[in-house]
Design an enzyme around this catalytic site. Structure first.
Site, mmCIF file in Angstrom:
data_model
loop_
_atom_site.group_PDB
_atom_site.id
_atom_site.type_symbol
_atom_site.label_atom_id
_atom_site.label_comp_id
_atom_site.label_asym_id
_atom_site.label_seq_id
_atom_site.Cartn_x
_atom_site.Cartn_y
_atom_site.Cartn_z
ATOM 1 N N GLU A 1 0.821 -1.213 0.000
ATOM 2 C CA GLU A 1 0.000 0.000 0.000
ATOM 3 C C GLU A 1 0.859 1.268 0.000
ATOM 4 O OE1 GLU A 1 -2.734 -0.503 3.306
ATOM 5 O OE2 GLU A 1 -4.145 -1.555 2.011
ATOM 6 N N GLU B 1 -6.834 -7.452 -1.127
ATOM 7 C CA GLU B 1 -7.516 -7.317 0.162
ATOM 8 C C GLU B 1 -8.970 -6.943 -0.062
ATOM 9 O OE1 GLU B 1 -5.730 -4.915 3.171
ATOM 10 O OE2 GLU B 1 -3.738 -5.827 2.947
#
Length: 852
Positions: free
Chosen positions: A212, A281
């Protein structure tokens, strides 16, 4: 005969040799459609299970449940801070045995996505929050103010990394890149040595580098872009033989695949047309913070999000989390993350299946796999079926067709025409048709059971309670550190403890009390009255961590602890600033230094025996013993009578506890419409976390040592050991609900008939059987699990039919049909079967029958 046996032998030998070479030299590549394993494109369903958040004895059961739930892949982060607690010293023991975990996944027959990072974003420690206690003797009154900042979390980095000279985290910085490369190489070499990459015949089919990084990359500018390119090149250069992934990194350089994280990812496209569309995710719920409510994501919405992603061409979905587990010890990061990391996952914190989330997703996975050939062989053709309705059709030949029919309206069902047939689509739902004709699954129609799980008494008594007061009389006397001004907390403790005493002397004052930040306001100022007495007085401030700093640019520079100013107001001469006085520091508690939490340390001091009814005193140690209860249900401590502190069982920390009450809005919850964490809240007005997981593998049959350090004050006599048990299971399904297990893509009349032969399935937990049927009605019953009521239409023999099929069994199945209940109780009316069954433990000598 003798002459022909030689060629046969050679042929067999060559066949075995070729088969063996395929096992040893497996290939993993990709194209725009999917990950390709040994030449075959695959739709892959994955779930996150973090090995440190459960115990090794739980791993195989968790992975088996994941496989039975329709998963192909287990996803896990690699946690740098637990594996390299000091430079060059590694820990891969017990819960941190990464190789054992991956081999467990391999044994069960699933693949692995290894997210090396080594930065992780998992609400994990090198996260920080603080809590303050003040101790000073008491007399005249004026005001003290303490300004104080709490950051959130250093997720996954070892604290020593912060002190490498010249380091700057997650950017084009030489010291950081050297450390990151060293750890990444260490993990890759371990995997290679155990032949765990798919290219070696192992289960790891791809790995992740960084995590991320997109927002940081943009903030760092050119340095961030340079770092991303370096990280990708470094990872690819390790020659693992499997692809690498970067999540939430739009400019991930070739050949690294960029992927999506979020509640929804149907709008995501990879940065190159030849890369597959991956969702690393898919958030199954959300984490919980002390003082906050529990966030529930309805399975209808989660299934809708996954189906929506697949219909847009997605080929890899990972549930974050599939099993959340427990933040044992001091591993929970900030902000205010609870010890429970349940995450509303399909498998709960304790390892029990959460229904209907688990079962509904299992049926979704089955429906998607029925479409796999079409999904990986063709691009979707999108057709409008109405203002809010669409059909996504995948066709790879005359007789090869799969369709996804979507209704995006949040309030209204829709009746649509597709392929000259009518279909009713509930609001915010997708129907899956593996043959472009028969609906085998709809995301909004839940036909699986609902399970009710409760914490029940174990009957195991906590006995021989004793107490020990944390000694604060000599604070500062043994301090080895004295400075002018206030020091940053991590710089002093190096995260070896949650506790740091700040000690100074001043005019004759006294204050006693506590204060803490909140989820909303991590920076806070304490203002309170103090009392004067003759002579110089000592001020001692205890700062308590509840986690370590989070994500952000240069977050390794963020400060924690008591930052000042520390002011006294109302003196005759005005205000007095204590910030730059001489301060002494004591790292940790006296009890920690004496190892009171361990069996050896606990026996080395004189505890006070007798009654616990001495008032709720802060800074107190408690000790008791208990015997392990029988059975195999998961165990927990009920800490509702305590304040805040730490708990150990036989020397192992089960984590931080805090009786903080949940604030939020728990008024309503609808599955339809865009989900965000505030949407469906549970537990408002109750303790955010009351029960704390006690792994059975940590227990002995007799004389288990329980040690508690209470920071604020509580009543230890009311602590109890409880077990987590399934008490009731319910089913509530309409006739003609698709029985997906009966469907095959070999189209024939029998398959179609069996598809619409709806069934109710009930299953208690292992070691239990169905002991009673509380409610059963075939007709038009109303209500939900726990509050069913008969409707105007009811088959009189409903109860007896269900009892005959289910009593005494661990699981059972009841067909929903008029013939099964003797006659149609109300012709021309759509009927359903609602059942509530009671689950009870069975003795070791009784083996319940199982019927699926």
């Amino acid at each position: 005969m003798g002459t022909s046996s030689v060629p046969k032998f050679l042929t067999l030998f060559l066949m075995l040799l070729i088969a063996g070479s395929r096992l040893i030299h497996c290939t993993v590549t990709y194209d725009k459609k999917a990950i390709i394993i040994d030449g075959q494109r695959k739709i892959l369903i994955s779930g996150s299970i973090h090995y440190p958040r459960s115990t090794p004895d739980m791993w195989e059961d968790l992975v088996q449940k994941a496989k039975y739930g329709g998963l192909d892949v287990i996803d896990t982060y690699v946690f740098w801070n637990v594996h390299e607690p000091s430079p060059g010293n590694y820990n891969f023991e017990d819960r941190f045995d990464l190789v054992r975990f991956i081999k467990t996944v391999q044994k069960v027959g699933l693949y692995v996505h290894l997210r090396i990072g080594p930065y992780v974003c998992a609400e994990w420690n090198f996260g920080y929050m603080e809590f303050l206690l003040f101790y000073v003797p008491v007399l005249l009154t004026f005001v003290a103010s303490i300004h104080y900042y709490i950051p959130s979390s250093f997720w996954g980095f070892p604290v020593w990394l912060k002190y490498v000279p010249g380091i700057s985290f997650r950017t084009d910085n030489g010291p950081f890149k050297a450390a990151m490369q060293g750890f990444t190489q260490k993990i890759v070499q371990m995997m290679k040595a155990e032949r765990l990459f798919q290219s070696q015949g192992g289960p790891i089919i791809f790995s992740q580098i960084e995590n991320e990084y997109g927002p940081e990359s943009r903030a760092f500018g050119a340095a961030g872009h340079s770092y991303v390119n370096w990280a990708a090149q470094m990872a690819v250069g390790l020659n693992t033989g499997v692809p690498w992934v970067m999540c939430k990194e739009d400019d991930a350089p070739d050949p690294v695949i960029n992927s999506c994280n979020g509640f929804y990812c149907d709008a995501f496209s990879p940065n190159k047309p030849y890369k597959p569309t991956m969702w690393t995710e898919a958030w199954s719920g959300w984490f919980t913070e002390f003082g906050g409510s529990f966030h529930h994501r309805p399975v209808q919405d989660l299934a809708f999000a996954v189906a929506r992603f697949i219909q847009k061409g997605g080929s890899f979905v990972n549930y974050y989390m599939y099993h959340g587990g427990t933040n044992f010890g001091r591993s929970a990061g900030g902000p205010f993350i609870t010890t429970s990391y349940d995450y509303d996952a399909p498998i709960d914190e304790y390892g029990l299946i959460r229904e209907p989330k688990y079962g509904h997703l299992k049926e979704l996975h089955r429906a998607i796999k029925l479409c796999e050939h079409e999904l990986v062989s063709s691009d979707p053709t999108t057709t409008s079926l109405g203002a809010y309705q669409q059909a996504h059709v995948f066709s790879s030949g005359k007789r090869s067709c799969a369709a996804f029919l979507a209704n995006y309206h949040t309030q209204s069902a829709a009746r649509v025409m597709f392929n000259n047939m009518h279909y009713v689509l509930p609001p915010w739902s997708i129907s899956i048709l593996p043959d472009c004709r028969n609906v085998v699954f709809n995301t909004a129609k839940v036909g699986v059971q609902t399970s009710h799980v409760k914490m029940l008494p174990t009957g195991s008594r906590l006995f021989s309670w004793e107490t020990y007061d944390e000694d604060i009389s000599l604070l500062g006397a043994s301090s080895r550190m004295t400075t002018l001004g206030l020091m940053e907390q991590i710089n002093v403790t190096r995260d070896t403890t949650d506790y740091l005493w700040y000690i100074t002397s001043a005019l004759p004052i006294s204050i006693t009390g506590s204060a803490f930040g909140t989820r909303e306001n991590r920076k806070f100022t304490f203002t309170g009255p103090v009392n004067l007495r003759a002579g110089t007085n000592r001020i001692a401030l205890l700062s308590i961590a509840v986690g370590l700093p989070n994500v952000g640019v240069h977050y390794e520079t963020w400060k924690t602890g008591i930052l000042g100013p520390v002011m006294l107001h109302g003196l005759n001469q005005g205000n007095k600033d204590l910030t730059w006085q001489q301060w002494s520091y004591q790292v940790g508690l006296k009890g920690e230094a004496m190892n009171l939490n361990s069996p050896n340390g606990a026996s080395s001091v004189d505890w006070i025996q007798g009654s616990l009814a001495t008032g709720q005193q802060p800074l107190k140690w408690y000790k008791a013993y208990f015997d392990a209860p029988g059975g195999n249900e998961p165990l927990a401590l009920d800490m509702r009578s305590m304040g805040k502190g730490l708990v150990w069982i036989n020397g192992q920390s089960i984590g931080r506890y805090w009786l903080a009450y949940a604030k939020g809005d728990c008024s309503s919850c609808s599955y339809s419409g865009t989900f965000r964490p505030p949407k469906c809240q549970l537990g408002c007005g109750q303790p955010t976390q009351r029960w704390y997981h006690v792994p059975r593998s940590w227990l002995k049959p007799k004389q288990n040592l329980l040690v508690i350090f209470e920071e604020l004050g509580g009543d230890a006599s009311k602590i109890t050991l409880v077990k987590r048990s399934t008490t009731n299971v319910c089913a509530d399904s309409f006739e003609h609900h698709p029985a997906i297990e009966n469907y095959t893509t070999e189209s024939n009349g029998e398959s179609t008939r069996m598809l619409h032969e709806a069934k109710v399935h009930l299953r208690c937990a292992p070691g239990q059987s169905i002991s009673a049927i509380k409610f059963a009605s075939f007709g038009t019953p109303t209500g939900t699990c726990g509050s069913f009521q008969e409707g105007t239409c009811h088959a009189p023999n409903s109860l007896s039919v269900v009892e005959k099929n289910c009593i005494g069994r661990e699981s059972c199945m009841v067909t929903i049909s008029n013939s099964n209940f003797g006659a149609d109780p109300c012709p021309s009316v759509l009927k359903k079967l609602s059942v509530e069954a009671v689950c009870s433990a069975v003795s070791d000598t009784t083996r319940p029958n199982t019927r699926r």
